[in-house]
Design a protein around this motif. Structure first.
Motif, PDB file in Angstrom:
ATOM      1  N   ILE A  95      -8.617   1.137  -2.121  1.00 61.87           N
ATOM      2  CA  ILE A  95      -8.001  -0.159  -1.848  1.00 61.87           C
ATOM      3  C   ILE A  95      -8.931  -0.944  -0.921  1.00 61.87           C
ATOM      4  CG2 ILE A  95      -6.002  -1.385  -0.928  1.00 61.87           C
ATOM      5  CD1 ILE A  95      -4.286   1.010  -1.561  1.00 61.87           C
ATOM      6  N   ASP A  96      -9.471  -2.043  -1.420  1.00 59.58           N
ATOM      7  CA  ASP A  96     -10.357  -2.879  -0.616  1.00 59.58           C
ATOM      8  C   ASP A  96      -9.600  -3.533   0.532  1.00 59.58           C
ATOM      9  OD1 ASP A  96     -12.773  -2.445  -1.805  1.00 59.58           O
ATOM     10  OD2 ASP A  96     -12.691  -4.204  -3.112  1.00 59.58           O
ATOM     11  N   GLU A 151       0.836  -1.207   0.000  1.00 58.52           N
ATOM     12  CA  GLU A 151       0.000   0.000   0.000  1.00 58.52           C
ATOM     13  C   GLU A 151       0.865   1.250   0.000  1.00 58.52           C
ATOM     14  OE1 GLU A 151      -3.739   2.223   2.201  1.00 58.52           O
ATOM     15  OE2 GLU A 151      -3.334   0.111   2.650  1.00 58.52           O
ATOM     16  N   ALA A 152       1.972   1.224   0.740  1.00 61.37           N
ATOM     17  CA  ALA A 152       2.868   2.382   0.756  1.00 61.37           C
ATOM     18  C   ALA A 152       3.401   2.677  -0.635  1.00 61.37           C
ATOM     19  CB  ALA A 152       4.018   2.134   1.731  1.00 61.37           C
ATOM     20  N   PHE A 153       3.750   1.632  -1.396  1.00 64.38           N
ATOM     21  CA  PHE A 153       4.235   1.825  -2.763  1.00 64.38           C
ATOM     22  C   PHE A 153       3.231   2.604  -3.606  1.00 64.38           C
ATOM     23  CE2 PHE A 153       7.158  -2.017  -2.395  1.00 64.38           C
ATOM     24  CZ  PHE A 153       8.322  -1.319  -2.682  1.00 64.38           C
ATOM     25  N   VAL A 154       1.969   2.186  -3.582  1.00 63.24           N
ATOM     26  CA  VAL A 154       0.993   2.800  -4.480  1.00 63.24           C
ATOM     27  C   VAL A 154       0.451   4.118  -3.944  1.00 63.24           C
ATOM     28  CG1 VAL A 154       0.349   0.586  -5.502  1.00 63.24           C
ATOM     29  CG2 VAL A 154      -0.952   1.439  -3.542  1.00 63.24           C
ATOM     30  N   ARG A 155       0.645   4.375  -2.659  1.00 62.20           N
ATOM     31  CA  ARG A 155       0.223   5.664  -2.109  1.00 62.20           C
ATOM     32  C   ARG A 155       1.271   6.751  -2.356  1.00 62.20           C
ATOM     33  NH1 ARG A 155      -5.290   5.432  -1.114  1.00 62.20           N
ATOM     34  NH2 ARG A 155      -5.803   3.659   0.208  1.00 62.20           N
ATOM     35  N   VAL A 156       2.559   6.432  -2.273  1.00 61.92           N
ATOM     36  CA  VAL A 156       3.597   7.456  -2.451  1.00 61.92           C
ATOM     37  C   VAL A 156       4.120   7.499  -3.883  1.00 61.92           C
ATOM     38  CG1 VAL A 156       4.319   7.287  -0.040  1.00 61.92           C
ATOM     39  CG2 VAL A 156       5.552   5.988  -1.773  1.00 61.92           C
ATOM     40  N   GLY A 157       3.986   6.406  -4.634  1.00 63.48           N
ATOM     41  CA  GLY A 157       4.460   6.376  -6.011  1.00 63.48           C
ATOM     42  C   GLY A 157       3.469   7.039  -6.949  1.00 63.48           C
ATOM     43  N   HIS A 158       3.985   7.674  -8.000  1.00 60.29           N
ATOM     44  CA  HIS A 158       3.119   8.338  -8.974  1.00 60.29           C
ATOM     45  C   HIS A 158       3.008   7.543 -10.269  1.00 60.29           C
ATOM     46  CE1 HIS A 158       4.747  11.693  -6.404  1.00 60.29           C
ATOM     47  NE2 HIS A 158       3.454  11.773  -6.209  1.00 60.29           N
ATOM     48  N   ARG A 199     -15.356 -17.345 -11.175  1.00 59.23           N
ATOM     49  CA  ARG A 199     -16.644 -16.797 -10.764  1.00 59.23           C
ATOM     50  C   ARG A 199     -16.470 -15.563  -9.880  1.00 59.23           C
ATOM     51  NH1 ARG A 199     -19.253 -22.295  -8.544  1.00 59.23           N
ATOM     52  NH2 ARG A 199     -17.079 -22.458  -7.859  1.00 59.23           N
ATOM     53  N   LEU A 200     -15.289 -15.369  -9.343  1.00 55.61           N
ATOM     54  CA  LEU A 200     -15.020 -14.183  -8.539  1.00 55.61           C
ATOM     55  C   LEU A 200     -14.910 -12.950  -9.437  1.00 55.61           C
ATOM     56  CD1 LEU A 200     -12.193 -15.442  -6.119  1.00 55.61           C
ATOM     57  CD2 LEU A 200     -14.545 -14.898  -5.480  1.00 55.61           C
ATOM     58  N   PRO A 201     -15.271 -11.760  -8.931  1.00 55.94           N
ATOM     59  CA  PRO A 201     -14.948 -10.537  -9.666  1.00 55.94           C
ATOM     60  C   PRO A 201     -13.437 -10.472  -9.907  1.00 55.94           C
ATOM     61  CG  PRO A 201     -16.451 -10.074  -7.842  1.00 55.94           C
ATOM     62  CD  PRO A 201     -16.015 -11.499  -7.680  1.00 55.94           C
ATOM     63  N   SER A 202     -13.047  -9.896 -11.018  1.00 59.29           N
ATOM     64  CA  SER A 202     -11.635  -9.930 -11.421  1.00 59.29           C
ATOM     65  C   SER A 202     -10.706  -9.356 -10.360  1.00 59.29           C
ATOM     66  CB  SER A 202     -11.442  -9.198 -12.745  1.00 59.29           C
ATOM     67  OG  SER A 202     -12.096  -9.872 -13.786  1.00 59.29           O
ATOM     68  N   HIS A 203     -11.124  -8.242  -9.702  1.00 56.80           N
ATOM     69  CA  HIS A 203     -10.217  -7.644  -8.726  1.00 56.80           C
ATOM     70  C   HIS A 203     -10.084  -8.526  -7.477  1.00 56.80           C
ATOM     71  CE1 HIS A 203     -14.148  -6.012  -7.442  1.00 56.80           C
ATOM     72  NE2 HIS A 203     -13.625  -5.846  -6.243  1.00 56.80           N
ATOM     73  N   GLU A 204     -11.106  -9.323  -7.169  1.00 53.98           N
ATOM     74  CA  GLU A 204     -10.999 -10.243  -6.032  1.00 53.98           C
ATOM     75  C   GLU A 204     -10.138 -11.457  -6.396  1.00 53.98           C
ATOM     76  OE1 GLU A 204     -14.742 -11.281  -4.285  1.00 53.98           O
ATOM     77  OE2 GLU A 204     -15.489  -9.216  -4.316  1.00 53.98           O
ATOM     78  N   GLY A 229      -5.127  -5.674  -9.410  1.00 57.84           N
ATOM     79  CA  GLY A 229      -6.362  -5.857  -8.656  1.00 57.84           C
ATOM     80  C   GLY A 229      -6.922  -4.538  -8.154  1.00 57.84           C
ATOM     81  N   ILE A 230      -6.054  -3.646  -7.716  1.00 54.40           N
ATOM     82  CA  ILE A 230      -6.499  -2.335  -7.238  1.00 54.40           C
ATOM     83  C   ILE A 230      -6.995  -1.479  -8.400  1.00 54.40           C
ATOM     84  CG2 ILE A 230      -5.673  -0.149  -6.259  1.00 54.40           C
ATOM     85  CD1 ILE A 230      -3.879  -1.827  -4.434  1.00 54.40           C
ATOM     86  N   LEU A 231      -6.226  -1.424  -9.464  1.00 54.76           N
ATOM     87  CA  LEU A 231      -6.611  -0.572 -10.590  1.00 54.76           C
ATOM     88  C   LEU A 231      -7.866  -1.075 -11.295  1.00 54.76           C
ATOM     89  CD1 LEU A 231      -3.118   0.269 -12.158  1.00 54.76           C
ATOM     90  CD2 LEU A 231      -4.479   1.610 -10.541  1.00 54.76           C
TER      91      LEU A 231
END
Length: 457
Positions: free
Chosen positions: A357-358, A245-252, A380-385, A272-274
């Protein structure tokens, strides 16, 4: 790994850590809290082994069983007494400056983490609470720089890569540095070092001062992959999920180079996040790249994403083969979109608050044999899950490959079993076999790789 020369020494911080209270020192002392002391000892030993070509935490810990670190509170601040420490961390009896900085960064983060977790204001039961926790950890480490325009590029990839791939990462880092961009990696060797090394030369050419080489890690990883000496900001997050999470919060923006299971884990986490519907309009440049020799690897990873997550995932990144300058140009253009988007929505440049971020991506995953066998890998799961569960599978493989706890679990119970739909298991098995064949699971030169997993359709 044979024990190297050792040394006894006493070191104090130089502007890298405020004084600790007596309670905090007690938390870290062996008598006060054995688990906290053990955690800091493990991280300290890894940092003192910076430059060692070893990717097995158990090997390092076993080689320096008599290493001790004692924390002393003085009127003028804290002092560390090191017993039987790796001598390579010192020059003529003085600790290397970068090593000392990282050593006290580890102390800072571990003390703060323990203090924050003990406070009543931390809510780790909610998604927002976990994000706030990551924010506070980064702010305490002085990683967040308000007002600085988006220019932090995260580079992901393997620690076990070929010489040609390593040289390519340096070229990309050089092109990023010429465009005055900063670099953030997982702080270890291989891809985590190459872009930083290339950027340092380019930043020098541009006569830049205050360049940032940010390394984000966690205790299980740092023990196996010691920080590289170029890192000038080290932050140790408490677990892999908060590190990601730190990577995607501070990275641009993020550049992904060739790697193995850890790189696949990071890539799946990001996809999964995007792919979450709430993030559909949010710009986040992602580029897969490598030299010509790595084209088969990139094609395999691209095919795996298509077979498991579909065309929607393919649309979230671009692939650039053997063109470092084009990688940097495309990333620079992407960062302009990020800047414009955040300005229009009054979002901070230094922390990506708008990214959804779920909790499934935030909850720590414990890779026990039961948990690995219970992962739901089903279309059968949603793709991000599904991406979240695939990420957990790769996280377990990383643990079994390099982390002390995972290695010991495999030694005791045998390989993990990974179950799921045949339509997912077949491309997963194919991808993992290619990692093994290309020597992407472990550093070359050691014993032949023995898989810590078994794929079951």
């Amino acid at each position: 790994m044979q024990p190297r020369h050792v040394i006894n020494a006493s070191v104090s911080p130089k502007g890298s850590l405020e004084t600790l209270s007596q309670r905090e020192v007690q938390q870290l002392s062996e008598a006060g809290s054995g688990s906290i002391y053990a955690l800091f000892r493990q991280c300290a030993l890894a940092i003192l082994n910076t430059g060692a070509h070893v990717d097995n935490a158990k090997t390092i810990l076993d080689a320096y069983k008599d290493f001790e670190v004692r924390i002393h509170q003085q009127d003028r601040g804290v002092r560390l007494e090191l017993l039987n420490a790796p001598a390579d961390a010192f020059v003529d009896g003085e600790m290397i400056a970068s090593t000392r900085e990282m050593l006290f960064s580890a102390l800072r983060d571990i003390v703060y983490t323990e203090s924050e977790l003990a406070s009543q204001r931390i809510d780790l039961e909610s998604s927002q609470g976990i994000t706030d926790y990551v924010f506070h950890l980064l702010r305490n480490a002085r990683t967040l720089r308000p007002g600085v325009e988006p220019k932090m590029v995260v580079c992901w990839g393997g620690h076990s890569i070929s010489t040609e791939e390593y040289q390519y990462t340096k070229k990309v880092g050089h092109e990023l540095g010429l465009r005055k961009l900063d670099v953030c990696t997982g702080c270890g060797p291989g891809v985590m070092k190459g872009p930083m090394k290339g950027a340092t030369i380019a930043h020098a050419k541009q006569r830049m001062s205050g360049s940032r080489y940010l390394g984000l890690t966690e205790p299980g990883i740092i023990a196996a992959e010691a920080p590289n000496p170029i890192v000038n900001e080290l932050v140790i997050l408490p677990d892999i999920e908060k590190r990601l999470e730190a990577f995607v919060r501070v990275g641009h923006g993020i550049i992904i180079f060739p790697g193995g299971a850890g790189t696949a884990e990071e890539f799946l986490y990001l996809l999964g996040i995007l792919m979450h519907p709430d993030n559909r309009e949010l710009p986040f440049p992602v580029i897969l790249t490598g030299p010509k020799s790595a084209a088969p690897y990139l094609e395999q990873l691209h095919a795996f994403v298509g077979a498991t997550l579909g065309d929607a995932a393919h649309s979230l990144y671009q692939i650039i083969i053997d063109d470092p300058a084009e990688v940097a140009r495309q990333m620079t253009e992407g960062l302009k979109e990020v800047k414009q988007f955040r300005r229009e929505r009054n979002d901070a440049f230094h922390f990506n608050w708008l990214l959804k971020i779920d909790e499934g991506f935030q909850r720590p995953f414990d890779p026990t044999h039961t948990n690995m066998a219970s992962l739901q890998l089903d279309h059968r799961l949603p793709s991000h899950e599904l991406a979240a569960n695939l990420r957990r599978a790769f996280s377990g493989i990383v643990a079994g490959n390099v982390k002390d706890k995972g290695i010991r679990l495999i030694e005791k119970h045998g390989p993990y079993e990974i179950h799921g739909d045949t339509a997912i298991m077949q491309p997963l098995d194919h991808l993992l076999k290619s990692f093994v064949q290309q020597h992407r699971m472990k550093l070359p030169g050691g014993a032949a790789y023995v898989p810590c997993y078994r794929v079951v359709s």
